[in-house]
Write an enzyme that holds these catalytic residues in place. Structure first.
Site, short mmCIF file in Angstrom:
data_model
loop_
_atom_site.label_atom_id
_atom_site.label_comp_id
_atom_site.label_asym_id
_atom_site.label_seq_id
_atom_site.Cartn_x
_atom_site.Cartn_y
_atom_site.Cartn_z
CB CYS A 178 -11.88 9.31 -0.94
SG CYS A 178 -11.39 8.20 -0.32
N GLY B 113 0.28 6.21 -9.47
CA GLY B 113 1.42 6.35 -9.76
C GLY B 113 0.78 6.05 -11.24
N GLY C 268 0.17 10.12 -10.34
CA GLY C 268 1.71 9.49 -11.26
C GLY C 268 3.14 9.91 -11.43
CB THR D 197 1.95 6.24 -6.28
OG1 THR D 197 1.36 6.29 -5.60
CG2 THR D 197 2.86 4.92 -6.54
#
Ligand SMILES: Cc1cc2nc3c(=O)[nH]c(=O)nc-3n(C[C@H](O)[C@H](O)[C@H](O)COP(=O)(O)O)c2cc1C
Length: 311
Positions: free
Chosen positions: A138, A225, A252, A274
């Site tokens: 993260c 994304g 993505g 996303t």
């Protein structure tokens, strides 16, 4: 009989780290909440497995807002692992999620290695949890997260410690924000990881030119994304050739074609992040699209696509 099978039936199931999933399309951590928030829009049951939002030992409020910003080709987030903490998760969130899906993978993070191990130990006693995904990637927290995922020695220490604390399959989620992801992958494989997920978000930022300030309260965030798909694909390609454990690809993926690309590059399964914010039907479209691709290319089993890339 063989004709009927290849004409209409494709076996979409995959087996990863000993877990048999009905299809290779998983909900990515953080993008599908605790799996039930989306119920009016999309059923958790459509996924091969649901990976929960990162759970930590104590509840976390996350970073100061704004925490989300839309870019032309993706999304910046700096949520900072906001979550209800493991106790409330086990009491409230997990039972509800399990009532919708039997395959739940819990993503965990800690401030220290000991916290990661404690969490893994607590979850080990929970029969409903199919696997643990270790978030060492993260970019939006100061302690833990990337600190353990960017250095092979730390990553090995942490993986070894967590592996000792649990008998559940261990999936380690890697970051692209490193100079050699394959080196980290090999290190955690040797330390006992059963599978890998990659990639987490890329460091990014956006600036408000009127206020001359960063858009995100946390200044920087993680980019996800379509903008990151080529990077993710490259990382999956490179890593899957460096290890012998399954790689789950993400970053993505918006369409079935994207999912096929990741599988051809070496992914045994994929995760949707996303895309779900834009189109909740994504999972259905990708599962159906994978089936159509297999029928067209005459693969009776979707797992046969994995690593088929001709280079
Ligand atoms: C709003 C948001 C929250 C996220 N929270 C987490 C999280 O709690 N734990 C985690 O491991 N990854 C988290 N991620 C990263 C995603 O799981 C995924 O690795 C990343 O977004 C790339 O995939 P995508 O491009 O399909 O979204 C989050 C992503 C987004 C967009």
């Amino acid at each position: 009989m063989r004709n009927i099978r290849t004409k209409n039936n494709v076996d979409l199931s995959v087996e990863i780290a000993g877990i048999k999933m009905k299809n290779p399309v998983l909900a990515a951590s953080g993008a599908f909440g605790y799996g039930t928030e989306y119920l009016p829009l999309v059923s958790p049951a459509l996924f091969g497995a649901v990976i929960t939002k990162t759970v930590t030992l104590l509840p976390r409020a996350g970073n100061v807002p704004p925490r989300i910003y839309e870019t032309p080709m993706g999304m910046l987030n700096s949520i900072g692992l906001a979550n209800v903490g493991v106790h409330r998760f086990l009491e409230e969130k997990l039972p509800e999620l399990l009532s919708h899906h039997p395959l739940v993978i819990v993503n965990i993070a800690g401030n220290t290695m000991e916290e990661y191990a404690e969490l893994a130990g607590m979850l080990n006693g929970q029969p409903g949890i199919s696997a643990i995904e270790l978030n060492i990637s993260c970019p939006n927290v100061k302690q833990g997260g990337m600190a353990f995922g960017a250095d092979p020695i730390q990553a090995v220490k942490l993986t070894t410690l967590v592996k000792k604390a649990t008998s559940k399959p261990l999936i380690v989620k890697l970051s692209p924000n490193v100079s050699d992801i394959a080196a980290i992958a090999r290190a955690v494989e040797q330390a006992g990881a059963d599978a890998l997920s990659l990639i987490n978000t890329l460091y990014g930022m956006a600036i408000d030119i009127e206020r001359q300030k960063p858009v995100l309260g946390n200044v920087t965030g993680g980019l996800s994304g379509p903008a990151i798909k080529p990077v993710a694909l490259y990382n999956v390609f490179k890593t899957s050739r460096a290890v012998n454990i399954p790689v789950i690809g993400l970053g993505g993926i918006m369409t079935a074609g994207d999912a096929v690309e990741f599988m051809l590059a070496g992914a045994a399964a994929v995760q949707i992040g996303t895309a779900g914010f834009i189109n909740p039907n994504t999972v259905k479209e990708i599962v159906n699209g994978l089936k159509d691709y297999c029928l067209k290319k005459k693969y009776p089993e979707v797992s046969q696509i994995t690593g088929k890339l001709a280079v």
